[in-house]
Design a protein around this motif. Structure first.
Motif, short mmCIF file in Angstrom:
data_model
loop_
_atom_site.label_atom_id
_atom_site.label_comp_id
_atom_site.label_asym_id
_atom_site.label_seq_id
_atom_site.Cartn_x
_atom_site.Cartn_y
_atom_site.Cartn_z
N THR A 70 0.84 -1.20 0.00
CA THR A 70 0.00 0.00 0.00
C THR A 70 0.88 1.25 0.00
OG1 THR A 70 -0.11 -0.14 2.40
CG2 THR A 70 -1.90 -1.17 1.17
N GLN A 71 1.55 1.53 -1.14
CA GLN A 71 2.50 2.63 -1.20
C GLN A 71 1.84 3.98 -0.92
OE1 GLN A 71 5.61 2.32 -1.42
NE2 GLN A 71 6.18 0.51 -2.60
N GLU A 72 0.62 4.17 -1.48
CA GLU A 72 0.01 5.49 -1.33
C GLU A 72 -0.45 5.77 0.10
OE1 GLU A 72 -3.05 2.49 -2.48
OE2 GLU A 72 -1.05 3.08 -3.17
N ASP A 73 -0.66 4.71 0.88
CA ASP A 73 -1.10 4.87 2.26
C ASP A 73 0.06 4.87 3.26
OD1 ASP A 73 -3.72 4.92 1.37
OD2 ASP A 73 -3.91 2.73 1.51
N LEU A 74 1.25 4.63 2.77
CA LEU A 74 2.41 4.54 3.66
C LEU A 74 2.93 5.93 4.01
CD1 LEU A 74 4.44 1.62 2.04
CD2 LEU A 74 3.15 1.55 4.19
N PRO A 75 3.45 6.12 5.21
CA PRO A 75 4.14 7.38 5.53
C PRO A 75 5.45 7.46 4.76
CG PRO A 75 4.31 5.83 7.35
CD PRO A 75 3.35 5.23 6.37
N ASP A 76 6.03 8.65 4.70
CA ASP A 76 7.22 8.88 3.87
C ASP A 76 8.38 7.96 4.24
OD1 ASP A 76 5.87 10.83 2.54
OD2 ASP A 76 6.71 12.49 3.71
N GLU A 77 8.51 7.63 5.54
CA GLU A 77 9.67 6.83 5.94
C GLU A 77 9.58 5.38 5.47
OE1 GLU A 77 6.95 7.11 9.63
OE2 GLU A 77 7.68 8.44 8.02
N TRP A 78 8.42 4.97 4.90
CA TRP A 78 8.29 3.60 4.40
C TRP A 78 8.14 3.54 2.89
CZ3 TRP A 78 9.21 -0.72 6.99
CH2 TRP A 78 9.22 -0.67 8.39
N LYS A 79 7.94 4.67 2.25
CA LYS A 79 7.70 4.63 0.81
C LYS A 79 8.95 4.20 0.05
CE LYS A 79 3.83 7.85 0.48
NZ LYS A 79 3.33 9.12 -0.08
#
Length: 463
Positions: A70-79
């Protein structure tokens, strides 16, 4: 009673069908973590990965038909850090905020939950640049979990153990340059962290001498290793580059000489003596090699490439240059003994051999001895004699000498003999001329004394 027993069996079955486990994974900042997918996933099974630290997000989900991050729902530190491969969820370029607990849940006919505790390995992120002799210190540790501390040891670039436990303290050497590995062992599983150590040094000097001959050019090597950029030398505080020459005591009464000097600053220009034909390579590529374009016998000796740094430390490489020469003098006469000697002035190593090559007109044979003795030379031995140095099938250098062999009756001797013969002949002619003049003079005198036609006889006469 019967219903109670059935309920107990159902509860035991449910408890036994649900497994909860925890696994510890060690990783370093910038490293990669692999979280395995469950085996034998069936149609009704769904797998979720959730980050449970600080109410973290759901990272990914999976079944036999869907692999979804779920890239679009991830915070920046996980993208852009999560991907699937054949058997794992992969976390790449892990950073400080990615360490923590990840829970993998399998939902469906059975529930299988595994907790992954991702723990940071504390190793130096940017080890300092080192010069040989400076202190190399590396530390490696990780937090204690489940009451257990991992066993830690270091592997050096040669893949052998170094240091004591999680600490390495060494005096930096050239062989320390490269990748060091911290190995953590917990429950018989190993995790590794890599640390790159840079020891700034020059490339090794040639193991043998550089050979040349009179009037030839020779390149005296000095350079940086290809894996160490030249800018790192400057970053470490490079202040000066010099070439120095130490002549053989037998060839020159002078002491050490500075051949080339370079102050590393805004303008990098080599300076040096003008009486020697020397050139130096361009520093932009880290090549410091010195080229002697016209060698003489006095140029044999030790050449030192020296780099001086602001902290007072030096990097030096010493290269020996040996000049091959032939010793002989004079003009020889046919029948004389001639001794030729070819040498560098140093003993040759076992893998280097010498080869004499006589001129084509000579009947002499090739030789591998330093001294070539011709008991009786002839005019056929006149010409160019060559002395070569070879290492296996490679010719290192060569030098030549031209012998002039005159016959026993040389041109001057013929001139002398002919001159003497002419003098003798001229002397004989002169003597003959004088003798004939004397004879003519005597006849002329006798004719003048007897002028009377009837001279009176002298003495008594009959009357």
């Amino acid at each position: 009673m019967k219903n109670l027993i059935q309920s107990i069996f159902i509860l035991i079955a449910v408890v036994m069908s649900t497994t909860v486990a925890q696994e510890v994974i060690y990783a370093q900042v910038g490293g990669t973590v692999r979280l395995p997918k469950p085996k034998n996933i069936e149609d009704g099974h769904y797998v979720f990965w959730n980050f449970r630290e600080k109410n973290g997000p759901r990272l990914a989900r999976y079944n036999r038909f869907i692999r979804y991050v779920t890239q679009e729902d991830l915070p920046d530190e996980w993208k852009n850090k999560l991907t699937f491969d054949a058997d794992s969820l992969v976390i790449s370029n892990i950073q400080q905020e990615n360490f923590g607990t990840v829970v993998r849940e399998v939902r469906g006919k059975v529930i299988d939950t595994i907790t992954y505790k991702i723990i940071k390995i504390n190793v130096p992120l940017n080890p300092p640049l080192l010069l040989p002799g400076e202190s190399l210190t590396l530390t490696c540790d990780a937090e204690i979990t489940q009451g257990q501390k991992p066993r830690i040891h270091w592997l050096n670039p040669e893949n052998t153990r170094a240091g004591h436990g999680g600490t390495v303290t060494e005096s930096a050497k050239n062989q320390h340059n490269g990748q060091w590995t911290c190995v953590l062992t917990n429950n018989e599983k190993q995790s590794k962290a890599k640390v790159s150590v840079t020891v700034i040094d020059l490339s090794p000097a040639p193991s043998s001498s550089q050979y040349t001959s009179k009037s030839s050019s020779v390149t005296i090597p000095c350079s940086r290793p290809p894996n160490i950029p030249w800018k790192q030398f400057k970053t470490k505080g490079l202040k000066r580059v010099q070439w120095r020459f130490f002549p053989k005591p037998s060839s020159s009464p002078e002491g050490p000489q500075t051949l080339m000097d370079l102050g590393v600053g805004e303008l990098m220009n080599w300076t040096g003596p003008t009486h020697r034909k020397l050139t130096a390579s361009n520093l932009n590529d880290g090549n410091l090699s010195l080229i002697n374009t016209q060698t003489t016998e006095e140029h044999g000796g030790d050449y030192e490439c020296c780099l001086t740094f602001e902290n007072g430390r030096n990097l030096t490489r010493t290269i020996r240059v040996e000049v091959l020469k032939i010793i002989s003098s004079g003009t020889f006469i046919s029948g004389q003994q001639v001794n030729l000697n070819c040498s560098t002035g140093y003993a040759l190593p076992p893998d280097v051999r010498l080869q004499w090559i006589p001129p084509p007109s000579s009947s002499q044979q090739k030789s591998s001895h330093h001294s070539y003795i011709i008991p009786k030379v002839s005019t056929g031995d006149s010409g160019k004699w060559k002395c070569e140095l070879w290492r296996n099938t490679t010719r290192l250098t060569s030098t030549t000498i031209i012998l002039k062999i005159e016959s026993n009756l040389s041109g001057w001797m013929l001139v002398t003999i002919c001159g003497a013969a002419v003098i003798v002949i001229l002397t004989c002619i002169l003597v003959l001329i004088l003798h004939r003049r004397r004879q003519r003079k005597m006849r002329h005198l006798r004719h003048r004394v007897c002028r009377c036609k009837n001279p009176k006889p002298k003495g008594f006469q009959r009357s």
